[in-house]
Scaffold this active site. Structure first.
Site, PDB file in Angstrom:
ATOM      1  N   HIS A 144      -9.206  -3.550  -2.406  1.00 42.31           N
ATOM      2  CA  HIS A 144      -8.232  -2.851  -1.570  1.00 42.31           C
ATOM      3  C   HIS A 144      -8.558  -1.350  -1.520  1.00 42.31           C
ATOM      4  CE1 HIS A 144      -3.822  -2.180  -0.287  1.00 42.31           C
ATOM      5  NE2 HIS A 144      -4.291  -0.965  -0.495  1.00 42.31           N
ATOM      6  N   GLU A 145      -8.850  -0.763  -2.687  1.00 41.68           N
ATOM      7  CA  GLU A 145      -9.117   0.687  -2.733  1.00 41.68           C
ATOM      8  C   GLU A 145     -10.436   1.042  -2.050  1.00 41.68           C
ATOM      9  OE1 GLU A 145      -6.661   2.436  -3.346  1.00 41.68           O
ATOM     10  OE2 GLU A 145      -5.515   0.792  -4.204  1.00 41.68           O
ATOM     11  N   CYS A 167       0.853  -1.183   0.000  1.00 32.28           N
ATOM     12  CA  CYS A 167       0.000   0.000   0.000  1.00 32.28           C
ATOM     13  C   CYS A 167       0.888   1.231   0.000  1.00 32.28           C
ATOM     14  CB  CYS A 167      -0.874  -0.033   1.255  1.00 32.28           C
ATOM     15  SG  CYS A 167      -1.967   1.378   1.404  1.00 32.28           S
ATOM     16  N   HIS A 186     -10.225   1.366   1.623  1.00 26.05           N
ATOM     17  CA  HIS A 186      -9.701   2.643   2.139  1.00 26.05           C
ATOM     18  C   HIS A 186     -10.834   3.626   2.441  1.00 26.05           C
ATOM     19  CE1 HIS A 186      -5.393   2.255   2.116  1.00 26.05           C
ATOM     20  NE2 HIS A 186      -5.336   1.889   0.846  1.00 26.05           N
TER      21      HIS A 186
END
Ligand SMILES: [Zn+2]
EC number: 3.5.1.88
Length: 183
Positions: free
Chosen positions: A154-155, A111, A158
């Site tokens: 993953h994004e 990351c 966030h």
């Protein structure tokens, strides 16, 4: 242009916040943020520019990582290994369905907001369908599997204050789940 100094690192409270919905139609400011995020990813994948500005290479970036707590992500993946490319600037993305089967990258995940290498498998859904809006406010539906599915998950995490290492099993960090596939 964005550089590494614009990217907040692990420990910064914004990375643990739930990001706010983006109002549609997008403001010019929000559009510019998205364009800057995409440009960062392209620059980070260009050896010469990356070296000149000291950029770590990345395929995805979420607005909270540049300390903007809004639901915006950019993904720039010129080749997913199967000849497909992904170039997206999305707002308010949501995973609307997913497979039961999991997938993981054998080398774990990294990351841009985490400077050190954290070993351990990160299990995600092998297939996902994502609903979002593009920079012009048009609805976008993406059916993803494998590596791109992992990148988008993953994004989107966030935007919910979730970091990839939250998924690593502390007792058995390198043991794949029984129903999972290596990507
Ligand atoms: Zn990240």
């Amino acid at each position: 242009m964005l550089t590494m100094k614009d990217i907040i690192r692990d420990g910064h409270p914004t990375l643990r916040e739930k990001a706010k919905d983006v109002n549609l139609p997008l403001s010019e400011e929000d559009k510019n943020t998205l364009r800057d995020m995409r440009e960062f990813l392209i620059n980070s994948q260009d050896d010469e520019i990356a070296k000149k500005y000291g950029l770590r290479s990345g395929v995805g970036l979420a607005a909270p990582q540049i300390n903007i707590s809004k639901k915006m992500i950019a993904v720039y993946l010129p080749d997913d290994g199967e000849g497909k490319s992904y170039d997206y600037m999305l707002v308010n993305p949501k995973v609307i369905s997913h497979s039961v089967q999991h997938a993981y990258l054998p080398t774990g995940e990294g990351c841009l907001s985490v400077d050190e290498n954290i070993p351990g498998l990160v299990h995600r859904h092998y297939r996902t369908t994502i609903k979002a809006y593009d920079i012009d406010g048009n609805e976008v539906k993406l059916r993803l599997k494998g590596y791109p599915a992992i990148v988008f998950q993953h994004e989107i995490d966030h935007l919910n204050g979730i970091m990839f290492y939250d998924y690593i099993d502390k007792d058995h960090p390198l043991t794949p789940l029984p129903d999972s596939v290596e990507v």
